[in-house]
Write a protein that holds these residues in place. Structure first.
Motif, PDB file in Angstrom:
ATOM      1  N   GLN A  44       0.846  -1.192   0.000  1.00  0.00           N
ATOM      2  CA  GLN A  44       0.000   0.000   0.000  1.00  0.00           C
ATOM      3  C   GLN A  44       0.877   1.236   0.000  1.00  0.00           C
ATOM      4  O   GLN A  44       1.835   1.324   0.761  1.00  0.00           O
ATOM      5  CB  GLN A  44      -0.923   0.012   1.215  1.00  0.00           C
ATOM      6  CG  GLN A  44      -1.936  -1.104   1.194  1.00  0.00           C
ATOM      7  CD  GLN A  44      -2.872  -1.044   2.389  1.00  0.00           C
ATOM      8  OE1 GLN A  44      -2.704  -0.228   3.282  1.00  0.00           O
ATOM      9  NE2 GLN A  44      -3.857  -1.912   2.402  1.00  0.00           N
ATOM     10  N   LYS A  51       0.444   5.530  -0.080  1.00  0.00           N
ATOM     11  CA  LYS A  51      -0.401   6.718  -0.042  1.00  0.00           C
ATOM     12  C   LYS A  51       0.515   7.936  -0.041  1.00  0.00           C
ATOM     13  O   LYS A  51       1.502   7.978   0.679  1.00  0.00           O
ATOM     14  CB  LYS A  51      -1.251   6.756   1.230  1.00  0.00           C
ATOM     15  CG  LYS A  51      -2.289   5.684   1.321  1.00  0.00           C
ATOM     16  CD  LYS A  51      -3.054   5.817   2.634  1.00  0.00           C
ATOM     17  CE  LYS A  51      -3.934   4.611   2.850  1.00  0.00           C
ATOM     18  NZ  LYS A  51      -4.505   4.616   4.196  1.00  0.00           N
ATOM     19  N   LEU A  62       0.912  11.392   1.246  1.00  0.00           N
ATOM     20  CA  LEU A  62       0.338  12.217   2.307  1.00  0.00           C
ATOM     21  C   LEU A  62       0.517  13.707   2.036  1.00  0.00           C
ATOM     22  O   LEU A  62      -0.252  14.517   2.533  1.00  0.00           O
ATOM     23  CB  LEU A  62       0.961  11.847   3.656  1.00  0.00           C
ATOM     24  CG  LEU A  62       0.801  10.383   4.067  1.00  0.00           C
ATOM     25  CD1 LEU A  62       1.513  10.132   5.389  1.00  0.00           C
ATOM     26  CD2 LEU A  62      -0.668   9.999   4.150  1.00  0.00           C
ATOM     27  N   GLN A  90       6.177   5.993   7.538  1.00  0.00           N
ATOM     28  CA  GLN A  90       6.190   7.209   6.726  1.00  0.00           C
ATOM     29  C   GLN A  90       7.612   7.523   6.284  1.00  0.00           C
ATOM     30  O   GLN A  90       8.558   7.402   7.056  1.00  0.00           O
ATOM     31  CB  GLN A  90       5.617   8.398   7.502  1.00  0.00           C
ATOM     32  CG  GLN A  90       4.122   8.349   7.639  1.00  0.00           C
ATOM     33  CD  GLN A  90       3.558   9.639   8.193  1.00  0.00           C
ATOM     34  OE1 GLN A  90       4.241  10.661   8.279  1.00  0.00           O
ATOM     35  NE2 GLN A  90       2.287   9.593   8.567  1.00  0.00           N
ATOM     36  N   GLN A 135       3.090   7.213   2.938  1.00  0.00           N
ATOM     37  CA  GLN A 135       2.744   6.157   3.892  1.00  0.00           C
ATOM     38  C   GLN A 135       2.885   4.852   3.112  1.00  0.00           C
ATOM     39  O   GLN A 135       2.187   4.651   2.113  1.00  0.00           O
ATOM     40  CB  GLN A 135       1.314   6.340   4.398  1.00  0.00           C
ATOM     41  CG  GLN A 135       0.832   5.259   5.335  1.00  0.00           C
ATOM     42  CD  GLN A 135       1.219   5.525   6.773  1.00  0.00           C
ATOM     43  OE1 GLN A 135       1.427   6.671   7.151  1.00  0.00           O
ATOM     44  NE2 GLN A 135       1.326   4.491   7.565  1.00  0.00           N
TER      45      GLN A 135
END
Length: 167
Positions: free
Chosen positions: A17, A19, A21, A63, A95
């Motif tokens: 995954q 992401k 941010l 992170q 992330q």
């Protein structure tokens, strides 16, 4: 009916995954040297682009901050006079979950810059246009090749260091 455990899904690896941010310009400098020196240049400039990548872990769990640093110089083809210089340090905060430790380094330096590059490309285009030049539309960067070159460079440097240590 089979006698397989119901929690068989827990044994399957989970999908990675990613992401984004946030994204931001950490540092930027644009110099219109042609205007400063009163140079007139109507020919197609010789443009050189240097790319450096950097990644670091942040305090928050899973992170990372990944920065793409561009150093762009445009020179006249005839005399080699610098027309403009642009330095951009563009970072993304990511992330990242479900990535094996041995795959994290290439993931950070290949996939993360690939995700932020379209935004960085737009910034370069806007800054050069706003600086009085035709918009510079960067070619796509092969981050896999860039990563491999860096790994090869580090290996050569380690071999050179090992060779001088034995001498």
């Amino acid at each position: 009916m089979t006698d397989q455990p119901q929690n068989g899904a827990a044994a399957e690896p989970q999908m990675p995954q990613l992401k984004i941010l946030g994204q931001y310009i950490r540092d930027m400098s644009f110099e219109n040297i042609a205007a400063q020196k009163g140079l007139e240049n109507n020919s197609q400039p010789d443009i050189q682009v240097q790319v450096n990548l950097d990644a670091k872990k942040r305090a928050a769990e899973n992170q990372y901050e990944v920065a793409t640093k561009l150093n762009i110089t445009a020179k006249t083809k005839e005399a080699g006079d610098v027309i403009f210089a642009l330095e951009v340090d563009y970072a993304g905060v990511f992330q990242i979950e479900n990535i094996a430790d041995e795959q994290l380094h290439p993931f950070l330096l290949i996939e993360c810059p690939r995700m932020t590059f379209p935004f960085l490309r737009r910034i370069v285009s806007d800054v050069t246009r706003d600086g009085g030049f035709p918009p510079l539309n960067l070619d796509l960067i092969d981050f896999v090749a860039l990563y491999r070159q860096e790994i090869a460079r580090r290996a050569a440097a380690q071999q050179a260091a090992a060779g001088t240590a034995q001498a």
